[in-house]
Design a protein around this motif. Structure first.
Motif, mmCIF file in Angstrom:
data_model
loop_
_atom_site.group_PDB
_atom_site.id
_atom_site.type_symbol
_atom_site.label_atom_id
_atom_site.label_comp_id
_atom_site.label_asym_id
_atom_site.label_seq_id
_atom_site.Cartn_x
_atom_site.Cartn_y
_atom_site.Cartn_z
ATOM 1 N N GLU A 220 -34.344 17.327 90.036
ATOM 2 C CA GLU A 220 -34.079 16.097 89.291
ATOM 3 C C GLU A 220 -32.587 15.772 89.287
ATOM 4 O OE1 GLU A 220 -37.879 17.320 88.812
ATOM 5 O OE2 GLU A 220 -36.200 18.526 88.091
ATOM 6 N N GLN B 186 -30.730 12.481 90.979
ATOM 7 C CA GLN B 186 -29.937 11.571 90.159
ATOM 8 C C GLN B 186 -28.478 11.524 90.613
ATOM 9 O OE1 GLN B 186 -30.828 12.643 86.081
ATOM 10 N NE2 GLN B 186 -33.013 12.352 86.475
ATOM 11 N N GLU C 243 -28.511 9.260 93.617
ATOM 12 C CA GLU C 243 -28.598 7.851 93.214
ATOM 13 C C GLU C 243 -27.257 7.344 92.692
ATOM 14 O OE1 GLU C 243 -31.779 8.005 90.426
ATOM 15 O OE2 GLU C 243 -33.364 7.901 91.954
ATOM 16 N N ASP D 243 -43.329 14.288 94.716
ATOM 17 C CA ASP D 243 -43.671 12.872 94.570
ATOM 18 C C ASP D 243 -44.188 12.577 93.162
ATOM 19 O OD1 ASP D 243 -45.981 14.367 95.051
ATOM 20 O OD2 ASP D 243 -47.024 12.709 96.025
ATOM 21 N N ASN E 255 -41.096 12.526 90.879
ATOM 22 C CA ASN E 255 -40.361 11.276 91.039
ATOM 23 C C ASN E 255 -41.082 10.121 90.359
ATOM 24 O OD1 ASN E 255 -38.627 12.807 92.584
ATOM 25 N ND2 ASN E 255 -39.316 11.989 94.547
ATOM 26 N N GLN E 256 -42.401 10.109 90.477
ATOM 27 C CA GLN E 256 -43.189 9.045 89.859
ATOM 28 C C GLN E 256 -43.067 9.088 88.340
ATOM 29 O OE1 GLN E 256 -47.478 9.394 90.304
ATOM 30 N NE2 GLN E 256 -47.696 7.166 90.413
ATOM 31 N N SER F 198 -39.598 7.944 87.313
ATOM 32 C CA SER F 198 -39.461 6.502 87.513
ATOM 33 C C SER F 198 -40.121 5.721 86.379
ATOM 34 C CB SER F 198 -40.071 6.107 88.862
ATOM 35 O OG SER F 198 -40.018 4.718 89.045
ATOM 36 N N ARG F 199 -41.320 6.137 85.986
ATOM 37 C CA ARG F 199 -42.039 5.445 84.900
ATOM 38 C C ARG F 199 -41.284 5.564 83.581
ATOM 39 N NH1 ARG F 199 -47.669 7.530 83.954
ATOM 40 N NH2 ARG F 199 -47.983 5.518 82.922
ATOM 41 N N LYS G 33 -37.892 6.199 83.271
ATOM 42 C CA LYS G 33 -36.586 5.551 83.361
ATOM 43 C C LYS G 33 -36.679 4.035 83.265
ATOM 44 C CE LYS G 33 -33.411 7.247 86.217
ATOM 45 N NZ LYS G 33 -32.762 7.828 87.422
ATOM 46 N N ASN G 34 -37.734 3.459 83.839
ATOM 47 C CA ASN G 34 -37.838 1.993 83.793
ATOM 48 C C ASN G 34 -38.526 1.482 82.531
ATOM 49 O OD1 ASN G 34 -40.666 2.153 84.190
ATOM 50 N ND2 ASN G 34 -40.480 1.974 86.408
#
Length: 422
Positions: free
Chosen positions: A83, A87, A90, A280, A283-284, A287-288, A290-291
């Motif tokens: 993780e 990050q 990114e 994966d 990451n999914q 992503s859910r 963080k957004n």
């Protein structure tokens, strides 16, 4: 202003796009020394801009000394967890968005075909976890000879995870490098001292006390639970009535699965992060979270570091951690970059010994709170308050230090070919 640090205009413009106008204390201290080419040994609390403190001088180096020919990676950043590596990558993309600098990331859990595609690029900056990178070194699918700067992020975590030998071997392979930087939450203990001795040459030692604006403002308290059922009801109330976004920590994968299923049965939507989870899926989940699609993340301690998400309002210890330093890493996920945060521990009677150890470790009293409709039926055991006189006495020469876990083991020779598991 970042311009006063003599950073390239393209980097300053990227920082402006990211909403940053002035450097933090750690950035102001590290960047000038790093741009002089000095080796760096630095410590700063989480959430104070540490990642940019090493990415900016690394990017500036690449702009000052552009690549003359196609070749392998020039800047290597080692991160202890997947993780954190992702990050950091990114963040590197954001900082270099107005340049031609090429960034890549490789971690465990990703298929080797994806790694080969990444390493086939003309990479300037590579972020990697030590175990996966060393596999590529052994297979001769990664060449360390062009590495000019090596950066170790969260070095204390690398030691905890048993990466000392692998990191030393990677450093040996990259022995032609011009500069090394080591960042750690703490510089205390023989473990970090030996690590830095193995890897750094006459380093500039930097320990930063952040400004009041930068310091995390984390309010901490605990709720007493009579039993497991009462504990769950307290958690559900906090998630439903108090928390805008929260990370809930549990101690095992089994406990996580049980809690996930129980919350789902009460129509509380969660995502989760745990060990031995396909990349994966990790990451999914991130992503859910963080957004903002999902407001609650369940996690085991594999995720206690490396989660850098803005505006996490609450960290909830549904299960208490095994050590006091893990508690600090957990609650550091909230109150980042000067924002306010809340850390709540839901404890049963058997947790009070750990609560006392944590209070002594952080030198703060963690006070109880009560939710009126969920008042405990039993009284809480007494927690000994940390005494200032005791703390001073314990830190005198010859006395036992009052804070920080002991670091185990000594560093291995940099040319050792023995590989740790982990």
């Amino acid at each position: 202003m970042f311009e006063q640090l003599e950073l390239h205009a393209d980097l300053c413009n990227a920082l402006g796009d990211m909403g940053f106008t002035a450097p933090t204390s750690i950035q102001s201290s590290v960047i000038p020394k790093a741009m002089e080419g000095r080796d760096i040994l630095a410590s700063a609390p989480t959430g104070t801009g540490k990642t940019a403190a090493f990415l900016l001088p690394a990017a500036q180096f690449l702009l000052d000394f552009p690549r003359e020919y196609h070749g392998a990676t020039r800047i290597l950043i080692l991160s202890p967890t997947r993780e954190l590596a992702i990050q950091t990558y990114e963040h590197a993309l954001e900082i270099t968005q107005h340049t031609n600098i090429v960034c890549g990331v490789i971690t465990g859990g990703i298929n080797y075909g994806t790694d080969r595609d990444t390493l086939a690029k003309n990479l300037d900056i590579l972020v990697a976890t030590p175990g996966r990178l060393f596999e590529h070194i052994e297979k001769e699918s990664f060449d360390c000879r062009d590495i000019e700067v090596m950066i170790l992020d969260e070095a204390d975590r690398m030691l905890d995870m048993g990466f000392r030998s692998i990191v030393n071997q990677i450093a040996s392979e990259a022995r032609w490098r011009k500069q090394s930087m080591l960042f750690s939450a703490t510089l205390e203990g023989p473990g970090i001292a030996q690590f830095s001795k193995d890897l750094l040459v006459n380093p500039e030692s930097i320990t930063v006390d952040p400004s009041r604006k930068e310091k995390a403002k984390i309010h901490q308290w605990y709720h007493l639970a009579d039993d497991a059922s009462h504990k769950y009801q307290l958690l559900k109330h906090i998630l439903s009535e108090q928390a805008e976004s929260a990370i809930v920590f549990v101690k095992t994968r089994e406990r996580l699965q049980q809690l996930k299923d129980r919350l789902a049965s009460d129509d509380i939507d969660v995502c989760w992060l745990q060990g031995e989870m396909p990349q994966d899926k990790r990451n999914q989940a991130m992503s859910r979270f963080k957004n903002g699609e999902v407001k609650i993340l369940l996690a085991t301690d594999v995720a206690a570091r490396g989660i850098d998400v803005d505006d996490i309002s609450h960290v909830i210890n549904f299960d208490m951690p095994r050590t006091s330093d893990v508690y600090l890493h957990r609650i550091g996920r909230t109150g980042r970059a000067g924002a306010k945060g809340t850390a709540i521990s839901i404890v049963e009677a058997h947790d009070f010994a750990m609560l006392g150890r944590i209070a002594r470790y952080i030198k703060e009293v963690i006070k109880p709170r009560v939710i009126d409709e969920l008042r405990p039926k039993h009284k809480a055991p007494t927690i000994k308050k940390p005494k200032k006189s005791t703390l001073k006495k314990n830190t005198k020469k010859g006395g036992k230090k009052s804070s920080g876990p002991k670091k185990k083991g000594r560093g291995k020779n940099i040319t050792s070919r023995k590989q740790d598991n982990g």
